[in-house]
Design an enzyme around this catalytic site. Structure first.
Site, short mmCIF file in Angstrom:
data_model
loop_
_atom_site.label_atom_id
_atom_site.label_comp_id
_atom_site.label_asym_id
_atom_site.label_seq_id
_atom_site.Cartn_x
_atom_site.Cartn_y
_atom_site.Cartn_z
CB CYS A 110 -0.93 0.05 1.21
SG CYS A 110 -1.93 1.56 1.19
CE LYS A 153 -3.16 -5.87 -4.61
NZ LYS A 153 -4.55 -5.45 -4.37
CB THR A 180 -10.42 0.78 -10.66
OG1 THR A 180 -9.32 0.91 -9.76
CG2 THR A 180 -11.00 2.14 -10.94
CG ASN A 215 -1.35 -2.18 -3.98
OD1 ASN A 215 -2.13 -1.31 -4.30
ND2 ASN A 215 -1.33 -2.70 -2.77
#
Lengths: 273, 304
Positions: B131, B166, B267, B193
């Site tokens: 992140c 991830k 998204t 990511n």
């Protein structure tokens, strides 16, 4: 509720400079729309603008077998610019109605609407429903805009409200100054349990209204606006800070817990413009 | 012709290769009005931390060319509230449930993983070391091969579940991180990511996001994601899940052909809440048109 469905542009016109009224022919499912709720709208088969845009509902009505939904908006960026070029017969994708609308009392003496600019849109829808559903309530409206050229929806609101008071920042029409100032002169008329205040407009305006009403014995709801990606509570893009207690406190979603909040629950201490 | 769409991701069995990307699908319930959650290969929930997190102050999102920036900052209810309040509903769906986990320290990651050992209905973990929107943790672990390996090992040591790691694209060489996490015991990798980016309001001369920078997602990043998946499938032998800008079945199929065993749709869920089901249906259509009876026969068939 289905994901996005098609809506056809029935008509679109520029009402005053840079403001547009689009009438969409929508499915019957939109008949249940409540004042304060919103829709997400996206161009069909076109990836620009990429994200859907949230719009509050200006009005919903049936005519014959058809249901129509109106959106009143101001061109502020790429998305609204693209929508302003829509013509009769164009197809959009629409999702809604979404979010929590205004609480409408079954009985009430005075309904006070305080609008900043295009913030009149959900309040006009609310006025229509209050006129229809609340027996004998007096509906008054305070509208503020930058100038005479930016005063939208006057005809409609004047047809419903017994009193409409206007302010413009540049003094080109009505009171010269802010709409909250204009409201402040009359506000003692409404400080009781038989009045309800509803407001929508730019954040600085809501902030000063919040200051005026702090500690006063009147219920006031505001409809907030934030950028949204999904409109259904997943992207967490549209959060605002709410005081603890009401809807959990902390950062809550305008699309899901709102867009309508009690003004006293919004935390204006450090953000919201 | 009976079409087989099931895939195995390092011990996690999926009925089809379409998963929802963490942070774009809430805890599943947000979408239950719009699609049949039972159709999905897996639901990957919003990143969970040990304690609830408020996330970053708004504004948090901004549209960009063919995509969007976000700096939500991992707002979540915390792992315990997830188990008590969100998991009971998710448990009832007939799709795999993957808990995405996040920590500020390696111990945090291990603690969250350990708590989830007792959570009935969680089928795998996805470890978020990528992140870009938090000050501590996240990408700090994902951009250093040594730390990435340590986090992976710490989670593997305590967890009874398959562990997916991830990865972030915000590194010079993603294969280096992929190798380190594979060596540390990761059962599978998911990538990418978001790509760190920013956007400026030229009227006010301020960033559009309160956090200044955010993560770019959407179709704008798909070519980058595809290239990185290609690099990683050629580097590691564990399964790779392709993520990044997938809007439709064509996009998803590109990732599978390149070698991803599954995909995550992110998204796209925002602009069409029913998109994942459309992708699954269109994938089936493609398979029957091409005479592919098992999706596994398509994976990694890129000819170069």
């Amino acid at each position: 509720m289905k994901p996005y469905i098609s809506a056809t542009v029935f008509s679109q016109r520029e009402t005053v400079g840079g403001h547009f009224l689009v009438v969409l022919k929508v499915s019957d499912s939109f008949r249940e729309s409540l004042p304060g709720q919103f829709v997400m709208v996206r161009m069909k088969s076109c990836d620009q603008p990429f994200l859907s845009r949230p719009f509050s509902i200006y009005s919903v009505y049936s005519h014959g077998k058809n249901t129509f939904l109106e959106i009143l908006y101001k061109v502020v960026g790429k998305g609204t610019e693209a929508f302003s070029r829509l013509r009769e017969g164009d197809i959009l994708n629409i999702l809604g109605p979404l979010g929590k609308g205004f609480d409408i009392p079954s009985e009430c003496d005075k309904i006070v609407l305080i609008a900043g600019g295009v913030g009149i849109a959900p309040l006009s829808f609310l006025a229509e429903r209050c006129e229809r559903d609340i027996n004998g309530a007096e509906i008054v409206c305070y509208i503020g805009a930058g100038s005479l050229e930016a005063l939208v929806s006057l005809d409609r609101i004047e047809g419903i409200c017994s009193v409409v008071k206007i302010s413009t920042d540049d003094g080109s029409w009505g009171h010269a100054g802010s709409v909250t100032e204009l409201f402040r002169r009359d506000m003692e008329l409404y400080m009781d349990n038989d009045s309800r205040i509803y407001s929508c407009g730019p954040n600085p305006m809501l902030r000063s209204l919040n200051k005026l009403l702090k500690g006063r014995p009147v219920a006031c709801q505001v409809s907030l606006e934030e950028r949204m990606a999904c409109g259904i509570g997943a992207c967490l893009g549209c959060v605002v800070k709410i005081k603890s207690g009401d809807v959990g406190g902390g950062l809550v979603r305008v699309c899901k817990e709102g867009p309508v909040f009690d003004i006293s629950s919004v935390d204006y201490s450090e953000h919201n413009g | 012709m009976k079409l087989k769409m099931g895939v195995d991701i390092g011990g996690l069995a999926l009925k089809n290769p379409v998963m929802t990307a963490s942070g774009t699908f809430g805890y599943g319930e947000e979408y239950s009005d719009y699609l049949d959650l039972n159709r999905l290969g897996a639901v990957i929930v919003k990143g969970l931390s040990l304690k609830p997190r408020d996330g970053n102050p708004p504004p948090r999102i901004m549209e960009t060319a063919s995509g969007m920036l976000n700096a939500v900052g991992l707002q979540n209810v915390g792992v315990r509230a997830f188990i008590d309040d969100k998991l009971p509903r998710l448990r009832r769906i007939d799709s795999a449930v993957v808990a995405n986990i996040f920590g500020e320290t390696i111990e945090d990651y291990a603690n969250v993983a350990e708590i989830l050992n007792d959570a009935e209905g969680v089928d795998a973990l996805e470890v978020n070391i990528s992140c870009p929107n938090v000050k501590r943790g996240g990408v700090a672990f994902g951009s250093d091969p040594v730390l990435a390996g340590e986090v992976t090992r710490a989670v593997k040591n305590v967890s009874r579940l398959p562990v997916i790691v991830k990865l972030t694209p915000n590194v010079t060489d993603i294969t280096e991180i992929a190798r380190a996490t594979e060596a540390a015991g990761a059962d599978a990798l998911s990538l990418i990511n978001t790509i760190t980016g920013m956007s400026v309001d030229i009227e006010k001369k301020v960033p559009h996001l309160e956090n200044v920078t955010g993560g770019l997602s959407g179709p704008a990043i798909k070519p980058v994601a595809l290239r990185m998946v290609w690099e990683v499938v050629n580097t590691v032998s564990i399964p790779v899940i392709g993520v990044g800008g997938i809007m439709n079945a064509r996009d998803a199929l590109e990732f599978l052909i390149v070698g991803a065993k599954a995909v995550q749709v992110g998204t796209a869920n925002f602009i069409n809440p029913g998109v994942t089901v459309d992708i699954i249906d269109d994938m089936r259509k493609y398979m029957s048109e091409k005479g592919i009876n098992d999706i596994n026969n398509l994976i990694g068939t890129l000819e170069v």
